[in-house]
Design a protein around this motif. Structure first.
Motif, PDB file in Angstrom:
ATOM      1  N   GLY A 116       0.819  -1.214   0.000  1.00 54.47           N
ATOM      2  CA  GLY A 116       0.000   0.000   0.000  1.00 54.47           C
ATOM      3  C   GLY A 116       0.846   1.254   0.000  1.00 54.47           C
ATOM      4  N   PRO A 117       1.680   1.449  -1.040  1.00 54.14           N
ATOM      5  CA  PRO A 117       2.532   2.639  -1.033  1.00 54.14           C
ATOM      6  C   PRO A 117       1.716   3.926  -1.149  1.00 54.14           C
ATOM      7  N   LEU A 128      -2.130   9.943  -2.772  1.00 53.85           N
ATOM      8  CA  LEU A 128      -3.089   8.850  -2.659  1.00 53.85           C
ATOM      9  C   LEU A 128      -2.341   7.620  -2.179  1.00 53.85           C
ATOM     10  N   GLN A 129      -3.091   6.690  -1.629  1.00 57.19           N
ATOM     11  CA  GLN A 129      -2.512   5.395  -1.287  1.00 57.19           C
ATOM     12  C   GLN A 129      -2.953   4.413  -2.355  1.00 57.19           C
ATOM     13  N   LYS A 130      -2.001   3.769  -2.961  1.00 57.34           N
ATOM     14  CA  LYS A 130      -2.261   2.794  -4.029  1.00 57.34           C
ATOM     15  C   LYS A 130      -2.258   1.415  -3.398  1.00 57.34           C
ATOM     16  N   VAL A 131      -3.383   0.738  -3.457  1.00 57.99           N
ATOM     17  CA  VAL A 131      -3.462  -0.623  -2.944  1.00 57.99           C
ATOM     18  C   VAL A 131      -3.081  -1.558  -4.085  1.00 57.99           C
ATOM     19  N   ILE A 132      -2.042  -2.342  -3.850  1.00 57.41           N
ATOM     20  CA  ILE A 132      -1.529  -3.249  -4.871  1.00 57.41           C
ATOM     21  C   ILE A 132      -1.998  -4.660  -4.547  1.00 57.41           C
ATOM     22  N   PHE A 133      -2.707  -5.248  -5.469  1.00 60.52           N
ATOM     23  CA  PHE A 133      -3.208  -6.601  -5.249  1.00 60.52           C
ATOM     24  C   PHE A 133      -2.195  -7.648  -5.673  1.00 60.52           C
TER      25      PHE A 133
END
Length: 145
Positions: A116-117, A128-133
């Motif tokens: 979640g960088p 923004l927080q980028k949620v990486i799946f």
């Protein structure tokens, strides 16, 4: 969706600046503005985000490069528009640190949220927080000289 390539030479965030997270941070969506503080201690270069609305809501950010990590991220058109980013080089990528209780009361363990960088456009003071799946994080264990 566009492929922004590898982000290199992370820009720094000026301490004392206000950053806006238009969507908030997942789990903290109602907090959208944060003041940034910078601190270097014990060879760790870190930033603190403190909510302008609730000072008890804070996040510690570090440059993943300090730990031999780098990201390849794909931003959606919506994310790119939200950050008002034209090029990947404009963006800084940071990991969120959290303390985890350990057996040693005086030395809690630090964990990094790799999936979640936080992505920040310091020029426009947007984040923004980028949620990486499915993460594509690489780390350098041994670096050739």
């Amino acid at each position: 969706m566009t492929n922004d390539g590898q982000v290199v030479n992370n820009p720094t965030i000026d301490a004392g600046k206000i950053l806006t997270f238009p969507r908030g941070i997942p789990g903290f969506e109602k907090y959208t503005t944060f003041v940034v503080y910078h601190k270097e201690e014990n060879d760790i270069n870190a930033f603190w985000l403190e909510s302008c609305d609730e000072p008890k809501v804070t996040f510690t950010l570090v440059d993943p490069g300090q730990y031999g990590l780098s990201y390849e991220l794909e931003l959606t058109d919506e994310e790119r528009d939200l950050l008002k980013a034209e090029k990947a080089e404009e963006l800084g990528v940071f990991m969120v640190l959290s303390k985890k209780d350990s057996d040693k009361k005086d030395n809690p363990a630090l964990n990094a949220n790799i999936a979640g960088p936080i992505i920040i456009n310091p020029r426009n003071q947007l984040g923004l927080q980028k949620v990486i799946f499915r993460s594509r994080v690489s780390t350098v264990i041994v670096q050739e000289k």
